[in-house]
Design a protein around this motif. Sequence first.
Motif, PDB file in Angstrom:
ATOM      1  N   SER A  61       1.543  -1.273   4.191  1.00 12.73           N
ATOM      2  CA  SER A  61       1.134  -2.662   4.461  1.00 12.73           C
ATOM      3  C   SER A  61       1.084  -3.454   3.158  1.00 12.73           C
ATOM      4  O   SER A  61       0.871  -2.890   2.081  1.00 12.73           O
ATOM      5  N   CYS A  79       0.294   3.434   3.445  1.00 13.20           N
ATOM      6  CA  CYS A  79       0.719   3.032   4.782  1.00 13.20           C
ATOM      7  C   CYS A  79       1.808   1.968   4.774  1.00 13.20           C
ATOM      8  O   CYS A  79       2.382   1.661   5.813  1.00 13.20           O
ATOM      9  N   CYS A  88      -5.531   1.052   6.071  1.00 15.40           N
ATOM     10  CA  CYS A  88      -5.631   2.514   6.199  1.00 15.40           C
ATOM     11  C   CYS A  88      -6.767   3.097   5.373  1.00 15.40           C
ATOM     12  O   CYS A  88      -7.043   4.290   5.442  1.00 15.40           O
ATOM     13  N   CYS A 148      -6.869  -0.705   0.464  1.00 16.18           N
ATOM     14  CA  CYS A 148      -6.119  -1.092   1.656  1.00 16.18           C
ATOM     15  C   CYS A 148      -7.072  -1.252   2.843  1.00 16.18           C
ATOM     16  O   CYS A 148      -7.749  -0.296   3.225  1.00 16.18           O
ATOM     17  N   CYS A 202       0.863  -1.174   0.000  1.00 17.26           N
ATOM     18  CA  CYS A 202       0.000   0.000   0.000  1.00 17.26           C
ATOM     19  C   CYS A 202       0.905   1.232   0.000  1.00 17.26           C
ATOM     20  O   CYS A 202       1.748   1.380   0.874  1.00 17.26           O
TER      21      CYS A 202
HETATM   22 ZN   LIG Z   1      -2.716   1.218   3.533  1.00 16.70          ZN
END
Ligand SMILES: [Zn+2]
Length: 318
Positions: free
Chosen positions: A250, A248, A266, A263, A245
Motif C-alpha cells: 500500500s 503489503c 497491515c 503502515c 509499504c
Molecule cells: Zn502495509
Amino acid sequence: MIPSLKLVNPKLNCVYSKVLQMVNYTLWSNIKGLFASKKNGRKVGHIRFKGYGWYNTLNYNQSGFKVDQDHGILHLSKIGDMRIKIYRKIEGCIKAVIIKGVVGLDVGLTSFVVDSVGNEIENPRCAKQSSDKLARLQRKLARAVRGSNNYKSLKDKIAKLHKRINCQRDDFLHKLSRTYVNNFDIICVEDLDIIGLKEKGHNNGMHRCIHDASWSKFVFMLSYKAQSAGRKLIKVDPRNTTQRCSACGSIVKKDLSIRVHECPYCGFSCDRDYNASRNILITGMEQPVAPIELKPLHHISVVQVLAMKWEAAPFRTR
Ligand SMILES: [Zn+2]
C-alpha cells in the motif's frame, strides 16, 4: 569444534553439516593464506570477524543438494525446495552449490546507505577534520599577499588537502562497494538518473553536491566491480520506494521529516530508509521478499568501513 559449537548454539543444527564445514574450511584456508604471505615477507593484517548481516554465502559442497532441471527446482538439505531459473542446460556432474545473497540499497542523507539486510552505514564525514583545516587555510590565503611565497605555499597546501579529502572519500566508497560485491550476488539500487533526488532531501547547496557525487560514484564503483566479479547490479525506478509499504504494497504518504514507516493497512512498522531498501529489492527482484529485520538496524561506522580489507571472494569457480 563444530560438534561442541552445536551444543552451545543449537541453532547450528538447522544448518546442513557440510555448509558449516565449508565456513570452517574458508576460515582456515584464509588463516593459512595469511601465514603463507607473512612468511613470504608480505605485510599482513588480521582476520576480521564477519558479523551478522555480512556473511551471506551458503556453500553446499559435494552433497546436500539436488537439481531438478526439468522442473527448475533446487533441493537444498535443511532448507527445502526452491524454484530456480536455469539459464542453460547443466552438463556433467555438479560438484558444489554456492548460494549468494541478494540485497537492496537505499542511499540517503541521514545515513549513507541502508540495506535490506538491516545494515545502516553512516555518512562519510571523514572529511570533517580536514574541512576545518581547509577553512583555516583558506582564511589564511585570503589574507596573504597575492603572488607572494607564502601565498604560493598556502595554495599548495590547499591543493594537497583537497586531494587528501578526495582520497579519503574514495577509500570509503571503494571499501563499501567491494564489501557489497563480495557478499551479494544481486545488488539492487535506485536509478539515480531518474530520481532527480527530489525525495531525497532539501537542497543544501554545496553539501548536497558532494553527496550526489558520492552516490553516483558509489553506484559506478558497484557497477564495474559487479561486472568483473560476475555479479548483477539492477537499477530500479525510484518512484514510490519510500512511500510504498514493503510488507503489503500500500502507498503510505509521508514527508521527509517522518523517519519511521508505519503502515495503517497491515501494521508493518520499520525505519523509513530500511523500508525503502526493501522496496528497492522487491522491485529489483519483482517478487515479494520476507522481512528479515524489523528491529533497530546494525549501525556501521565509517571507521569500521575504512577498516575493511580488500578481500577476494574465498572461492571462485571458473
Ligand atoms: Zn502495509
